[in-house]
Write an enzyme that holds these catalytic residues in place. Structure first.
Site, PDB file in Angstrom:
ATOM      1  N   ASP A   1       0.879  -1.173   0.000  1.00 57.52           N
ATOM      2  CA  ASP A   1       0.000   0.000   0.000  1.00 57.52           C
ATOM      3  C   ASP A   1       0.913   1.218   0.000  1.00 57.52           C
ATOM      4  O   ASP A   1       2.123   1.114   0.250  1.00 57.52           O
ATOM      5  CB  ASP A   1      -0.902  -0.013   1.243  1.00 57.52           C
ATOM      6  CG  ASP A   1      -1.813   1.212   1.309  1.00 57.52           C
ATOM      7  OD1 ASP A   1      -2.315   1.631   0.253  1.00 57.52           O
ATOM      8  OD2 ASP A   1      -2.002   1.768   2.400  1.00 57.52           O
ATOM      9  N   SER A   2       0.307   2.373  -0.242  1.00 55.35           N
ATOM     10  CA  SER A   2       1.091   3.604  -0.187  1.00 55.35           C
ATOM     11  C   SER A   2       1.547   3.902   1.244  1.00 55.35           C
ATOM     12  O   SER A   2       2.461   4.686   1.442  1.00 55.35           O
ATOM     13  CB  SER A   2       0.256   4.763  -0.712  1.00 55.35           C
ATOM     14  OG  SER A   2      -0.968   4.827   0.006  1.00 55.35           O
TER      15      SER A   2
ATOM     16  N   TYR B   1      -0.584   8.538  -2.483  1.00 55.25           N
ATOM     17  CA  TYR B   1      -0.652   8.281  -3.917  1.00 55.25           C
ATOM     18  C   TYR B   1      -1.916   8.933  -4.513  1.00 55.25           C
ATOM     19  O   TYR B   1      -1.969   9.237  -5.693  1.00 55.25           O
ATOM     20  CB  TYR B   1      -0.752   6.780  -4.203  1.00 55.25           C
ATOM     21  CG  TYR B   1       0.511   5.962  -4.031  1.00 55.25           C
ATOM     22  CD1 TYR B   1       1.669   6.474  -3.460  1.00 55.25           C
ATOM     23  CD2 TYR B   1       0.526   4.632  -4.461  1.00 55.25           C
ATOM     24  CE1 TYR B   1       2.794   5.680  -3.307  1.00 55.25           C
ATOM     25  CE2 TYR B   1       1.650   3.843  -4.323  1.00 55.25           C
ATOM     26  CZ  TYR B   1       2.776   4.363  -3.741  1.00 55.25           C
ATOM     27  OH  TYR B   1       3.895   3.571  -3.603  1.00 55.25           O
ATOM     28  N   GLY B   2      -2.932   9.081  -3.664  1.00 55.29           N
ATOM     29  CA  GLY B   2      -4.268   9.437  -4.145  1.00 55.29           C
ATOM     30  C   GLY B   2      -4.398  10.806  -4.775  1.00 55.29           C
ATOM     31  O   GLY B   2      -5.408  11.109  -5.400  1.00 55.29           O
TER      32      GLY B   2
ATOM     33  N   CYS C   1      -4.269  -1.145  -2.013  1.00 56.40           N
ATOM     34  CA  CYS C   1      -4.351   0.305  -2.136  1.00 56.40           C
ATOM     35  C   CYS C   1      -5.389   0.583  -3.216  1.00 56.40           C
ATOM     36  O   CYS C   1      -5.224   0.142  -4.367  1.00 56.40           O
ATOM     37  CB  CYS C   1      -2.989   0.868  -2.544  1.00 56.40           C
ATOM     38  SG  CYS C   1      -3.015   2.630  -2.917  1.00 56.40           S
TER      39      CYS C   1
ATOM     40  N   THR D   1      -6.055   3.257  -4.738  1.00 61.48           N
ATOM     41  CA  THR D   1      -5.534   4.126  -5.794  1.00 61.48           C
ATOM     42  C   THR D   1      -4.718   3.329  -6.816  1.00 61.48           C
ATOM     43  O   THR D   1      -4.908   3.475  -8.028  1.00 61.48           O
ATOM     44  CB  THR D   1      -4.679   5.239  -5.153  1.00 61.48           C
ATOM     45  OG1 THR D   1      -5.485   5.923  -4.186  1.00 61.48           O
ATOM     46  CG2 THR D   1      -4.162   6.198  -6.190  1.00 61.48           C
TER      47      THR D   1
ATOM     48  N   GLU E   1      -4.666   9.004   9.248  1.00 62.94           N
ATOM     49  CA  GLU E   1      -3.222   8.938   9.548  1.00 62.94           C
ATOM     50  C   GLU E   1      -2.901   9.675  10.851  1.00 62.94           C
ATOM     51  O   GLU E   1      -1.960   9.336  11.548  1.00 62.94           O
ATOM     52  CB  GLU E   1      -2.399   9.558   8.410  1.00 62.94           C
ATOM     53  CG  GLU E   1      -2.496   8.820   7.090  1.00 62.94           C
ATOM     54  CD  GLU E   1      -1.375   7.804   6.874  1.00 62.94           C
ATOM     55  OE1 GLU E   1      -0.369   7.875   7.583  1.00 62.94           O
ATOM     56  OE2 GLU E   1      -1.553   6.922   6.004  1.00 62.94           O
TER      57      GLU E   1
ATOM     58  N   CYS F   1     -11.157   2.892  -0.331  1.00 62.62           N
ATOM     59  CA  CYS F   1      -9.795   3.225   0.079  1.00 62.62           C
ATOM     60  C   CYS F   1      -9.542   2.450   1.368  1.00 62.62           C
ATOM     61  O   CYS F   1     -10.411   2.398   2.250  1.00 62.62           O
ATOM     62  CB  CYS F   1      -9.688   4.725   0.326  1.00 62.62           C
ATOM     63  SG  CYS F   1      -8.177   5.219   1.178  1.00 62.62           S
ATOM     64  N   THR F   2      -8.370   1.850   1.464  1.00 59.97           N
ATOM     65  CA  THR F   2      -8.116   0.939   2.588  1.00 59.97           C
ATOM     66  C   THR F   2      -7.939   1.664   3.925  1.00 59.97           C
ATOM     67  O   THR F   2      -7.864   1.023   4.964  1.00 59.97           O
ATOM     68  CB  THR F   2      -6.901   0.044   2.280  1.00 59.97           C
ATOM     69  OG1 THR F   2      -5.867   0.839   1.704  1.00 59.97           O
ATOM     70  CG2 THR F   2      -7.283  -1.067   1.344  1.00 59.97           C
ATOM     71  N   HIS F   3      -7.880   2.982   3.902  1.00 55.92           N
ATOM     72  CA  HIS F   3      -7.876   3.728   5.172  1.00 55.92           C
ATOM     73  C   HIS F   3      -9.277   3.829   5.782  1.00 55.92           C
ATOM     74  O   HIS F   3      -9.425   4.017   6.979  1.00 55.92           O
ATOM     75  CB  HIS F   3      -7.377   5.162   4.951  1.00 55.92           C
ATOM     76  CG  HIS F   3      -5.897   5.307   4.909  1.00 55.92           C
ATOM     77  ND1 HIS F   3      -5.132   4.780   3.909  1.00 55.92           N
ATOM     78  CD2 HIS F   3      -5.038   5.933   5.754  1.00 55.92           C
ATOM     79  CE1 HIS F   3      -3.866   5.080   4.131  1.00 55.92           C
ATOM     80  NE2 HIS F   3      -3.780   5.778   5.250  1.00 55.92           N
TER      81      HIS F   3
END
Ligand code: DGL
Length: 286
Positions: free
Chosen positions: A10-11, A42-43, A73, A75, A151, A185-187
């Site tokens: 992932d980023s 990356y997004g 990811c 993105t 984050e 989005c994996t977040h």
């Protein structure tokens, strides 16, 4: 049977939600995770840059002799059709598994997608969902503030900052009458309590990382690539920037007690055997 590791990248941190799911589904498997923390996000970048980064990330994982690559990811996954043919092992992104799950879940054939700006611009979810079922209407919304909120640990449903941000992004989706929402989005699964509260019980939330972990497990089974040894699977974590802080943040994503130990990797020279040997540590338990 194949005892080689599974590579996930992932980023940054978001792909760890897929690591957690995959480890609970396949506890014997060894997982090598790479988070490109030196170049996140990356997004917000161009397709050319995202593709170049993804190919370097995959090259690093291949240097660890992985049997499969999972791009955890959203993105990167949105561009996967342009480079998947270059990957010499089975490969999956998150778009196809999440879209399949959404197409199955929707009753009124109105599906929403929230993701980074690059993913939404690609319209990959719209294309995939409409390939699976042309009658599905897709409502797309980018949520550029979600990744920095996650984050920085702004996850508490009682906190007005993430809550009001989510309310604003989700309003058009609420108004459109969707009954299924892809967290593209994996977040975003870390914001799930907030998203679920705003969208209400009538909207099914599809976690792209979770769906991709199930898809990966099925694919490995189909291809006869599952680990054949009775063992406790391990996770090795690599990042492209400071390792300090990643362990602590990773604990949030992995939902475990133990701090995962993390190694730095210099992407420019990963092919020159600079990463040392893999440090094998048990995956934190769910
Ligand atoms: N991991 C990215 C994704 O799932 C979000 C973070 C970024 O913008 O790099 O799309």
């Amino acid at each position: 049977m194949d005892n080689r590791p599974i590579g996930i990248f992932d980023s940054g941190l978001g792909g760890l939600t897929a690591v957690r799911e995959l480890h609970s589904l396949l506890p014997r498997e060894e997982i090598v995770y790479f988070g490109d923390t030196g170049r996140v996000p990356y997004g917000t970048r161009s397709p050319e840059t995202i593709r170049k980064y993804a190919q370097q990330d995959i090259a690093f994982l291949l240097s660890k002799h992985v049997k499969m690559v999972l791009a955890a990811c959203g993105t990167v996954s949105s561009l996967a059709d342009t480079f998947r043919h270059t990957v010499p092992v089975p490969f999956t992104g998150v778009v196809e598994p999440a879209s399949r799950a959404a197409a199955q879940a929707t009753r009124n054939r109105r599906v929403g997608v929230i993701a980074t700006t690059a993913t939404i611009r690609s319209h990959c979810y719209r294309q995939t969902l409409q390939r699976l079922d042309p009658a599905i209407q897709v409502v797309e919304q980018d949520c550029p503030l979600f990744v920095p909120l996650v984050e920085n640990g702004f996850l508490d449903p009682g906190d007005p900052i993430p809550y009001m941000t989510a309310q604003r992004y989700l309003r058009p989706l609420q108004e459109s009458g969707i009954d299924t929402l892809i967290l593209g989005c994996t977040h975003y699964p870390l914001l799930r309590p907030i998203l679920a509260d705003i969208m209400g019980a009538g909207v099914a939330l599809i976690d792209s990382g979770q769906e991709t972990a199930s898809f990966t497990s099925m694919l490995l089974q189909q291809e006869g690539l599952l680990c054949g040894e009775e063992r406790d699977g391990t996770c090795s974590f690599f990042v492209s920037d400071r390792v300090e802080g990643f362990s602590q943040a990773a604990r949030l994503f992995l939902g475990g007690e133990a701090d995962p130990r993390v190694q730095y990797v210099d992407l420019d020279s990963f092919g020159k055997e600079t990463t040392g040997c893999l440090e094998e540590i048990p995956c934190p338990k769910n």
